[in-house]
Design a protein around this motif. Structure first.
Motif, PDB file in Angstrom:
ATOM      1  N   PHE A  94       0.838  -1.211   0.000  1.00 34.52           N
ATOM      2  CA  PHE A  94       0.000   0.000   0.000  1.00 34.52           C
ATOM      3  C   PHE A  94       0.871   1.259   0.000  1.00 34.52           C
ATOM      4  CE2 PHE A  94      -3.886  -2.155   2.086  1.00 34.52           C
ATOM      5  CZ  PHE A  94      -4.431  -2.381   0.838  1.00 34.52           C
TER       6      PHE A  94
ATOM      7  N   PHE B   2      -9.408   7.879  -5.385  1.00 36.33           N
ATOM      8  CA  PHE B   2      -9.588   6.424  -5.343  1.00 36.33           C
ATOM      9  C   PHE B   2      -9.524   5.819  -6.743  1.00 36.33           C
ATOM     10  CE2 PHE B   2     -11.312   7.284  -1.041  1.00 36.33           C
ATOM     11  CZ  PHE B   2     -10.467   6.429  -0.357  1.00 36.33           C
TER      12      PHE B   2
ATOM     13  N   THR C 281       0.981   4.080  -2.927  1.00 36.46           N
ATOM     14  CA  THR C 281       0.420   5.425  -2.695  1.00 36.46           C
ATOM     15  C   THR C 281       1.476   6.478  -2.446  1.00 36.46           C
ATOM     16  OG1 THR C 281       0.177   4.918  -0.342  1.00 36.46           O
ATOM     17  CG2 THR C 281      -1.777   4.623  -1.721  1.00 36.46           C
ATOM     18  N   ASN C 282       2.771   6.083  -2.409  1.00 40.64           N
ATOM     19  CA  ASN C 282       3.819   7.047  -2.075  1.00 40.64           C
ATOM     20  C   ASN C 282       3.836   8.261  -2.996  1.00 40.64           C
ATOM     21  OD1 ASN C 282       5.104   6.638   0.272  1.00 40.64           O
ATOM     22  ND2 ASN C 282       6.790   5.429  -0.546  1.00 40.64           N
TER      23      ASN C 282
ATOM     24  N   LEU D 138      -8.575  14.603  -1.001  1.00 44.95           N
ATOM     25  CA  LEU D 138      -9.659  13.929  -0.279  1.00 44.95           C
ATOM     26  C   LEU D 138     -10.623  14.889   0.422  1.00 44.95           C
ATOM     27  CD1 LEU D 138      -7.950  10.843   1.337  1.00 44.95           C
ATOM     28  CD2 LEU D 138      -9.737  10.880  -0.372  1.00 44.95           C
ATOM     29  N   ARG D 139     -10.264  16.162   0.462  1.00 39.85           N
ATOM     30  CA  ARG D 139     -11.108  17.107   1.187  1.00 39.85           C
ATOM     31  C   ARG D 139     -12.459  17.344   0.516  1.00 39.85           C
ATOM     32  NH1 ARG D 139      -8.175  19.528   5.196  1.00 39.85           N
ATOM     33  NH2 ARG D 139      -6.015  18.908   5.119  1.00 39.85           N
TER      34      ARG D 139
ATOM     35  N   LEU E   3       1.172   9.478  -4.551  1.00 39.16           N
ATOM     36  CA  LEU E   3      -0.132  10.131  -4.640  1.00 39.16           C
ATOM     37  C   LEU E   3      -0.334  11.060  -3.444  1.00 39.16           C
ATOM     38  CD1 LEU E   3      -2.254   6.954  -5.487  1.00 39.16           C
ATOM     39  CD2 LEU E   3      -1.301   8.577  -7.101  1.00 39.16           C
ATOM     40  N   ALA E   4      -0.726  12.300  -3.704  1.00 39.37           N
ATOM     41  CA  ALA E   4      -1.008  13.229  -2.612  1.00 39.37           C
ATOM     42  C   ALA E   4      -2.400  12.949  -2.069  1.00 39.37           C
ATOM     43  CB  ALA E   4      -0.922  14.655  -3.119  1.00 39.37           C
ATOM     44  N   LEU E   5      -2.533  13.005  -0.733  1.00 40.03           N
ATOM     45  CA  LEU E   5      -3.826  12.704  -0.118  1.00 40.03           C
ATOM     46  C   LEU E   5      -4.726  13.940  -0.020  1.00 40.03           C
ATOM     47  CD1 LEU E   5      -2.750  10.305   2.752  1.00 40.03           C
ATOM     48  CD2 LEU E   5      -4.326   9.748   0.929  1.00 40.03           C
ATOM     49  N   GLU E   6      -4.152  15.109  -0.327  1.00 43.02           N
ATOM     50  CA  GLU E   6      -4.891  16.362  -0.138  1.00 43.02           C
ATOM     51  C   GLU E   6      -6.257  16.418  -0.832  1.00 43.02           C
ATOM     52  OE1 GLU E   6      -3.886  18.505   2.101  1.00 43.02           O
ATOM     53  OE2 GLU E   6      -2.138  17.246   2.444  1.00 43.02           O
TER      54      GLU E   6
END
Lengths: 123, 140
Positions: A22, A44, A26-27, A34-35, A29-32
């Motif tokens: 995982f 996703f 995902t390294n 998701l807001r 991919l920025a999670l930002e």
């Protein structure tokens, strides 16, 4: 008693492998995003196109089956805390496969977790 | 930027995550109890797998566990792992109570002591700072 410990160990081994996959998947991919809902959907969408994510899901699925076998062979209040061995496994896996550093605080924490596991395992 | 402190909303998300984890574990334990097999061997492993694969409890646990994965990703998009992880360790406190009330397990003082050591260990692990540019991500 040994059998349930072996089940927990094998389950956590697959679990650690899954989390390494995982992280690799995902390294980049920025999670930002998701807001917002659209951002989350796009995120996703990107995630499920990563091969490493699917390798991780496969490893976690195998780990889960073995984990349920462990739960059937021991008390919940015995199996679950000993499952915290995943913190040790993931730290070692992160060092080996993701080049993450282990500092003194992490080592101290890991030793405390191991001490707790030993106390529960022998009691 | 990800926050290094907790807001009430994120705190509640983490607690929801912990409750879901504990509930899933309880459902799985009940599922395996229903299968009637408490000592898996080569002789009964296929029977064990097929009984549990047909168990509502097991699948309910799996669904909650899968939903929990999305909650965890949501949490990690808002706070750093080192903030989320200590709160996430409250499952280790919930599990013995679930074990006592629903499964009649006896928790010895030694077992409580071991659980306390594990929680202290998780707190210490989460206190260490990430060392490289890539944000830390980890286990749910």
């Amino acid at each position: 008693m040994i059998k349930v410990l072996v089940f927990i160990f094998i389950a956590e081994l697959w679990n650690a492998a899954g989390h390494v996959c995982f992280t690799k998947g995902t390294n980049n991919l920025a999670l930002e995003p998701l807001r917002s809902f659209n951002g989350a959907a796009a995120f996703f969408g990107k995630v499920i196109r990563q091969k490493m994510i699917w390798a991780g899901i496969l490893a976690l699925t195998i780990g889960l089956v073995v984990w349920i076998m462990a739960l059937s062979n021991g008390e919940l209040s015995y199996v679950y805390p000993i499952g915290s061995f995943q913190y040790v496994m993931i730290m070692i896996a992160a060092r080996m496969f993701l080049n993450e550093k282990i500092d003194w605080m992490k080592l101290l924490g890991t030793l405390l977790v191991v001490a707790g596991i030993i106390v529960i395992a022998v009691s | 930027m990800k926050k290094s402190s907790l807001t009430l909303k994120v705190f509640l998300l983490i607690v929801a995550n912990d409750v879901c984890d504990a509930v899933a574990q309880g459902l799985w334990k009940q599922g395996t109890l229903n299968s009637g097999i408490s000592d898996i061997s080569l002789g009964n492993v296929t029977q064990f797998l097929s009984l549990n694969a047909a168990s509502l409890y097991i699948w309910l646990g799996v669904i909650i566990y899968a939903l929990n994965f999305f909650i965890w990703v949501l949490i990690l998009s808002r706070v750093e792992l080192s903030v989320a992880m200590p709160v996430g360790s409250t499952t280790y406190i919930m599990i013995p109570f679930i074990a006592m009330f629903f499964f009649g397990e006896h928790i010895s003082m030694m077992r409580w002591f071991g659980i306390a050591l594990i929680i202290l260990g998780i707190l210490a692990v989460s206190r260490s700072k990430p060392h490289h540019g890539v944000p830390e991500r980890g286990a749910a």
